[in-house]
Design a protein around this motif. Structure first.
Motif, PDB file in Angstrom:
ATOM      1  N   GLN A 113       0.832  -1.202   0.000  1.00  0.00           N
ATOM      2  CA  GLN A 113       0.000   0.000   0.000  1.00  0.00           C
ATOM      3  C   GLN A 113       0.867   1.254   0.000  1.00  0.00           C
ATOM      4  OE1 GLN A 113      -2.996   0.120   3.089  1.00  0.00           O
ATOM      5  NE2 GLN A 113      -3.407   2.309   2.776  1.00  0.00           N
ATOM      6  N   PHE A 114       1.948   1.227   0.783  1.00  0.00           N
ATOM      7  CA  PHE A 114       2.855   2.374   0.836  1.00  0.00           C
ATOM      8  C   PHE A 114       3.471   2.635  -0.536  1.00  0.00           C
ATOM      9  CE2 PHE A 114       7.155   4.107   1.535  1.00  0.00           C
ATOM     10  CZ  PHE A 114       6.837   5.277   2.203  1.00  0.00           C
ATOM     11  N   ASN A 117       1.138   4.284  -2.860  1.00  0.00           N
ATOM     12  CA  ASN A 117       0.995   5.713  -2.555  1.00  0.00           C
ATOM     13  C   ASN A 117       2.195   6.533  -3.021  1.00  0.00           C
ATOM     14  OD1 ASN A 117      -1.375   5.022  -1.280  1.00  0.00           O
ATOM     15  ND2 ASN A 117      -0.537   5.114   0.794  1.00  0.00           N
ATOM     16  N   HIS A 118       3.357   5.879  -3.172  1.00  0.00           N
ATOM     17  CA  HIS A 118       4.605   6.579  -3.522  1.00  0.00           C
ATOM     18  C   HIS A 118       5.308   5.808  -4.640  1.00  0.00           C
ATOM     19  CE1 HIS A 118       4.116   9.117   0.049  1.00  0.00           C
ATOM     20  NE2 HIS A 118       3.839   8.012   0.715  1.00  0.00           N
ATOM     21  N   PHE A 283       7.492   6.716   5.575  1.00  0.00           N
ATOM     22  CA  PHE A 283       7.116   5.362   5.967  1.00  0.00           C
ATOM     23  C   PHE A 283       6.871   5.267   7.470  1.00  0.00           C
ATOM     24  CE2 PHE A 283       7.869   1.003   7.335  1.00  0.00           C
ATOM     25  CZ  PHE A 283       6.948   0.339   6.531  1.00  0.00           C
ATOM     26  N   PHE A 286       3.507   6.588   8.086  1.00  0.00           N
ATOM     27  CA  PHE A 286       2.531   5.660   7.531  1.00  0.00           C
ATOM     28  C   PHE A 286       2.340   4.458   8.454  1.00  0.00           C
ATOM     29  CE2 PHE A 286       1.654   1.915   4.870  1.00  0.00           C
ATOM     30  CZ  PHE A 286       0.493   2.316   4.232  1.00  0.00           C
ATOM     31  N   GLN A 290      -0.997   3.146  10.451  1.00  0.00           N
ATOM     32  CA  GLN A 290      -1.548   1.831  10.159  1.00  0.00           C
ATOM     33  C   GLN A 290      -1.765   1.014  11.425  1.00  0.00           C
ATOM     34  OE1 GLN A 290      -2.324   0.204   6.966  1.00  0.00           O
ATOM     35  NE2 GLN A 290      -2.489   2.379   6.548  1.00  0.00           N
TER      36      GLN A 290
END
Length: 302
Positions: A113-114, A117-118, A283, A286, A290
């Protein structure tokens, strides 16, 4: 010559202790690494390594230059991160370390998912259960479950992990359901191979029970413990996140409900609070968000 790149090669060669290890990390050959180091020595007009048949050892000048070179690299990466942050862009390689089971069950999906996003960030996820040296192995962030952290560890507490007794309904139908902690002594206990002793501590409010258990099967992998319990090998202490899906499906059930083992702490560690690239800072933020709402984890202390 790209001096900054040569400095990176020098720093990692010294930290890894060999040309071949540095070559593997940079995706090149040992002669190429040797050439970069020789060019850097010529530019500096000092010898950074003593070379012998036994390998490399840093000279006094090399040891001094290592500290300064590492600081320059960190400052450069921080400057790049600050500039990228002005446009919201982040790029480069992020190296993440995590325990095997946690990595497979939670971190892997989180990383995907990270990355979505990037798109400009690449991730190398290294899963193992040993305590890695973040500096020597060039790890940007590492997840750590339980255990005593080194006194110089830098990071933050992400979550507390509940742990409790579980077993398969088939095992309990065959061997009976323990209704008091002392009854565990008559059961097979599945446990980690490296756990010392043959006792388990359980807690219920202010009550505590230390119990002797018999372990016919011990294994050094959480996923193997999970599988063994489903197969009916015995009773085991498991973290909530490892067996939550099996509890929901009924393949495992809690034993001695109300009693729990000592909770584990989950930490996110990093080599330094200073000079973090933007990708690392992103991160960390993030991951904190999470784990704030992830099943099987209780929110950390901050």
């Amino acid at each position: 010559m790209d001096t900054l790149h040569a400095m990176r090669v020098f720093v990692r060669t010294l930290e890894l202790g060999s040309l071949s290890a540095a070559a593997r990390e940079f995706g090149t050959t040992q002669p190429t690494v040797s050439k970069w180091l020789a060019q850097l020595e010529r530019q500096l007009r000092v010898r950074l390594f003593e070379r012998s048949t036994r390998g490399l050892s840093p000279t006094e000048q090399g040891q001094r230059f290592h500290a300064d070179a590492r600081r320059v690299i960190e400052q450069f990466d921080a400057a790049v991160g600050a500039v990228q942050g002005m446009t919201g862009q982040a790029a480069g390689l992020l190296r993440i370390n995590a325990p095997v089971a946690l990595g497979q069950f939670r971190i892997n999906a989180m990383v995907q998912q990270f990355m979505a996003n990037h798109p400009a960030i690449d991730v190398e996820l290294i899963l193992n259960d040993r305590f890695v040296d973040l500096v020597e192995e060039a790890v940007d962030v590492a997840f750590r479950l339980g255990g005593t952290l080194p006194p110089d560890a830098i990071g933050r507490h992400l979550a507390t992990v509940p742990r409790f007794l579980v077993a398969a309904p088939t095992y309990l139908a065959r061997r009976g359901v323990p209704v008091v902690p002392d009854a565990l002594s008559a059961h097979d206990f599945v446990r980690f191979a490296w756990t010392p002793g043959n006792t388990v501590d359980l807690f219920r409010g202010d009550e505590q029970a230390r119990l002797s258990v018999s372990s016919r099967f011990r294994v050094n992998n959480a996923l193997a413990i999970r599988d063994a319990l489903v197969l009916g090998s015995g009773i085991g202490v498991c973290p909530d996140w490892l067996v939550r899906d099996l509890l929901d499906s009924g393949e495992l059930v809690r034993v001695l409900d109300g009693w729990s083992a000592r909770a584990q702490d989950l930490y996110l560690l990093y080599p330094s609070r200073q000079f973090q690239p933007l990708r690392t800072r992103l991160f960390i933020g993030f991951a904190v968000a999470q784990f704030g709402g992830l099943a099987g984890f209780e929110r950390g202390q901050g």
